[in-house]
Design a protein around this motif. Structure first.
Motif, short mmCIF file in Angstrom:
data_model
loop_
_atom_site.label_atom_id
_atom_site.label_comp_id
_atom_site.label_asym_id
_atom_site.label_seq_id
_atom_site.Cartn_x
_atom_site.Cartn_y
_atom_site.Cartn_z
N ASN A 116 0.82 -1.22 0.00
CA ASN A 116 0.00 0.00 0.00
C ASN A 116 0.85 1.26 0.00
O ASN A 116 0.53 2.24 -0.68
N ARG B 67 2.15 1.68 -3.37
CA ARG B 67 1.10 2.12 -4.29
C ARG B 67 0.91 3.63 -4.20
O ARG B 67 0.86 4.33 -5.23
N ALA B 68 0.81 4.14 -2.96
CA ALA B 68 0.60 5.58 -2.79
C ALA B 68 1.75 6.36 -3.41
O ALA B 68 1.55 7.32 -4.15
N PHE C 140 1.68 6.18 -7.49
CA PHE C 140 0.73 7.01 -8.24
C PHE C 140 0.93 8.50 -8.00
O PHE C 140 0.54 9.31 -8.82
N GLN C 141 1.53 8.84 -6.85
CA GLN C 141 1.82 10.26 -6.62
C GLN C 141 2.85 10.79 -7.59
O GLN C 141 2.82 11.95 -7.98
N LEU D 293 4.05 9.05 -10.52
CA LEU D 293 4.01 8.57 -11.89
C LEU D 293 3.72 9.72 -12.85
O LEU D 293 2.78 10.49 -12.67
N LYS E 43 5.33 12.36 -13.19
CA LYS E 43 5.81 13.66 -12.74
C LYS E 43 7.30 13.62 -12.41
O LYS E 43 7.91 14.63 -12.12
N GLU F 287 -4.80 -0.75 -12.25
CA GLU F 287 -4.86 0.71 -12.16
C GLU F 287 -3.69 1.31 -12.93
O GLU F 287 -3.81 2.32 -13.61
#
Lengths: 423, 333
Positions: A80, A83-84, A87-88, A90, A92, A108
């Motif tokens: 988890n 994961r956080a 995606f924060q 990706l 950038k 996702e």
């Protein structure tokens, strides 16, 4: 120094400190993405994983020896957290050169498959079909390097089976579970005879059933079929009617579940290879765990991961090299012996290191060979769309509500329908 | 007519220095606040009107759709109910206990500092650690508390099943952490009360209880308002304790202990729907503002004003302040 000069100096100091803090904040943000020159003058790559994927320092040192590229390994505590973070950052910048992605959130990630570097064509065919199929985007690009997978078998307690008058040796137990009906029947008999729960949790049974469906909650064309899919309703009915009465708990991973495992309260568990380490670790004092080379109605996969190379990394070519190397069959087998992560590479399955592997804790069960057999028995790969997790989680909650007696079977189903209509 | 005055540049500079320097000195905080405080708040407001894609950093304007979506979710209302229930179950006993402990610590006891530090210890423990410990205690089957209850003949309490009991368990964790903290703040306020009042009251024959309600409580009023408002904000934003109450942190299968921030977190970081999460954050902001105001009014009326130390009334105080200001201005001219 007069007071005004003092004041000016103080002001300057404040301004300098503030800007230093702001600058430090900015610098901290992209430190993870550096692929700068390493100490030895060679290149340095960053690798981000979670839990224990078996990539030990020794293994990574081998890569450095072969290529001269240093690897900095960041391990997140849980998937988890990874994961956080993923995606924060990706798209950038700031991700590691090679990132691990778990199957639970892999779909996702597939929405953003254009933000990662595709796997070179010559590596296609390294993995099992379904493992590759799940990582292939709409344009036909394979975008992720498969690492491990979770071909499920049935772990059982030899001593408890024997006490309940059931067959207890590995081969005979494997015969007991050709179908789910047979599985539930054995469980019901056991529970009736001993008054104790047969299996650890109702939701792990749901997991097993859903992982055998071709379509669960979403159609590959993007439409939502959750509410109308008769297979889902059938799985729900089976778990509620036959699974709950023989289960100790609604779900896994809570304090009671761990305590029950340590105390040896249930007789069987559905177990992918990565679960072996958890059982052995949580219940070191329990003797009698064994593994049957069987899973009701064939095979089922639960869990596993991929590696991806974010496209905005500074040295994607070297990163591809690292991902390629880590997921090469021979190295994945080393990871398996390190942490029990079962290889998803076709070639790895012929290796003597894997076929000959036995697990002492599980009464010397040949877990390597069992894993291979269970992997070969997997015939369907469930389509898990980007919202799979939400729907599945809500359905698990419905089963938990029935288990806890908060709602009856029909009410819990209706609540689920209302809930998913809000998604 | 006054003769025109010529002001030299250095004079001007020193005048500016006097006028603007203080603002410059305090500006770092406000600049930082604008960057890390104000900007995110405004940005959240913008995102709340959009269907936002975090990864691609782009969104589509959807108006009030996200707000409407949230207000029509049954989970939202359950979360609101849970939040208030946990808030009441934690704040009320917490404040009563904190005042009691503070009053005890305010007496002349041996090893004062030791006791004062001791009440603060739970506050130092990380909330996640508290969660782990209390979870082991509140486990439904293997928990310590249920086995104690069994010893005294009470049947097992389903802490993770019944909403009310889950709230009690979570409120216990909250109270454990915050009672000592609040007690110390209240103690500090109690120490500031002029001891002459107590002496006079003792001479007048008032017992300790009468003294507590007639002297201590009224003197605590400003501090109580502060403590109540901070615990209201904290209570409505409660997150850590329900988050660690089970292994998934999503508030239970039947949303038994789903709180507003937990729901907000799940929408934002679980479902990656930042538009909805942002709208939710603003709804929570408005709720807290409303409750804070109500609390302030209630506390003001409930706790009486007897302990005012100045003999002047409010209006007289204001008049005196204005006069003093005028005088200062005149002397500057």
């Amino acid at each position: 120094m007069n007071s005004r000069a003092l004041r000016r100096t103080a002001l300057l100091a404040v301004v300098a400190t503030t800007s230093a803090i702001v600058l430090a904040g900015c610098a901290g943000g992209d430190a993870g993405g550096d692929s700068s020159e390493g100490e030895g003058g060679g290149e340095t790559l960053t690798l981000a994983t979670f839990n224990d994927m078996g990539y030990s320092d020794e293994l990574l040192a081998e890569f450095t020896e072969e290529t001269g590229i240093e690897v900095v390994h960041n391990k997140a505590a849980t998937s988890n957290d990874a994961r956080a973070n993923f995606f924060q950052k990706l798209g950038k910048g700031g991700l590691a050169d090679v990132e691990a992605v778990e199957v639970d959130w892999f779909t996702e990630m597939m929405q953003y498959s254009d933000l990662v570097v595709p796997v070179p064509d010559d590596l296609k065919g390294r993995w099992l079909d379904w493992k590759e199929a799940a990582a292939t985007d709409a344009d036909g690009n394979l975008v992720a390097y498969g690492t491990d997978m979770g071909p499920q078998a049935v772990c059982y307690r030899q001593d408890l089976f024997e006490a309940a008058g059931l067959p207890s040796d590995r081969e005979a137990v494997a015969e007991l579970f050709p179908t789910w009906d047979a599985f539930f029947q054995v469980g019901a008999d056991y529970t009736e005879k001993t008054g104790k729960p047969f299996i650890d949790s109702a939701n792990s049974v749901l997991q097993g059933l859903v992982n055998q469906l071709e379509i669960a909650y979403e159609d590959p064309d993007g439409s939502i079929v959750a509410a109308d899919n008769p297979d889902i309703r059938a799985a729900y009915d089976a778990v509620v009617d036959k699974g709950i009465p023989i289960s100790a708990y609604p779900g896994q991973w809570n304090d009671d579940w761990y305590a029950a495992m340590a105390g040896g309260d249930f007789a069987a568990m559905l177990c992918p290879p990565w679960m072996h380490g958890i059982i052995a670790g949580e219940a070191p004092d329990i003797e009698g765990w064994d593994i049957a080379n069987a899973f009701p109605e064939g095979g089922g996969n639960w869990g596993g991961s991929y590696l991806v190379v974010p496209a905005d990394g500074e040295n994607t070519e070297a990163a591809q090299q690292l991902a390629d190397w880590l997921t090469a069959p021979e190295n994945q087998i080393k990871a398996f012996t390190n942490a029990g992560t079962f290889p998803s590479q076709i070639e790895a399955q012929d290796s003597a290191d894997l076929t000959g592997y036995v697990n002492e804790y599980f009464n010397d069960a040949p877990t390597g060979q069992i894993g291979i057999d269970r992997a070969n028995a997997i015939t369907v790969s469930t389509y898990k769309g980007q919202d799979y997790f939400k729907y599945h989680d809500a359905l698990q909650n419905a089963i938990t509500r029935v288990f806890d007696g908060l709602e009856d079977k029909e009410t819990a189903w209706e609540t689920w329908l209302t809930e998913i209509s809000g998604f | 007519m006054r003769p025109p005055r010529v002001i030299s540049f250095s004079q001007k500079l020193s005048k500016w220095d006097l006028k603007f320097s203080p603002y410059l000195y305090i500006s770092p905080f406000f600049l930082m606040f604008a960057v890390v405080g104000l900007f995110p708040i405004a940005y959240t407001a913008v995102i709340s009107f959009m269907d936002w894609d975090l990864v691609r950093n782009s969104g589509e304007f959807v108006g009030f759709d996200q707000y409407i979506w949230i207000l029509t979710q049954p989970h939202f209302w359950t979360a609101l109910r849970n939040t208030f229930s946990i808030f009441v179950l934690s704040s009320v006993p917490q404040l009563i206990l904190a005042i009691f402990i503070a009053a005890v610590l305010d007496r002349n006891i041996r090893a004062k500092t030791f006791w004062r530090m001791a009440v603060l210890v739970p506050y130092v423990v990380a909330p996640v650690a508290v969660g782990l410990i209390f979870n082991a205690m509140f486990a439904d089957k293997s928990g310590l508390i249920n086995s104690w209850l069994e010893v005294i003949g009470i049947s097992e309490i389903p802490w993770h099943v019944e909403p009310f009991w889950s709230h009690v368990a979570i409120a216990t964790m909250v109270n454990y952490r915050w009672v000592g903290y609040n007690a110390l703040i209240l103690l500090a306020a109690m120490q500031a009360v002029n001891r002459d009042y107590y002496e006079a009251a003792t001479v007048d024959g008032a017992g300790p209880i009468r003294q507590f309600f007639s002297i201590t409580m009224p003197s605590l009023k400003p501090t109580l308002i502060f403590v109540i408002i901070t615990s209201t904000i904290g209570g409505l934003q409660i997150f850590d304790e329900p988050r660690v109450f089970d292994q998934f942190g999503r508030g239970g299968a039947g949303q038994q202990w789903l709180t507003i921030t937990l729901y907000l977190y799940d929408i934002g970081w679980g479902q990656w729907n930042f538009g909805r999460a942002a709208a939710m954050a603003w709804i929570l902001f408005i709720i807290i503002l409303g409750i804070g105001l109500i609390n302030l009014l209630v506390t003001r009326t409930v706790v009486r004003d007897e302990g005012m130390r100045s003999e002047l009334g409010k209006r007289q105080q204001k008049r005196a302040a204005r006069a003093a200001k005028k005088q200062v201005k005149e002397s500057q001219r």
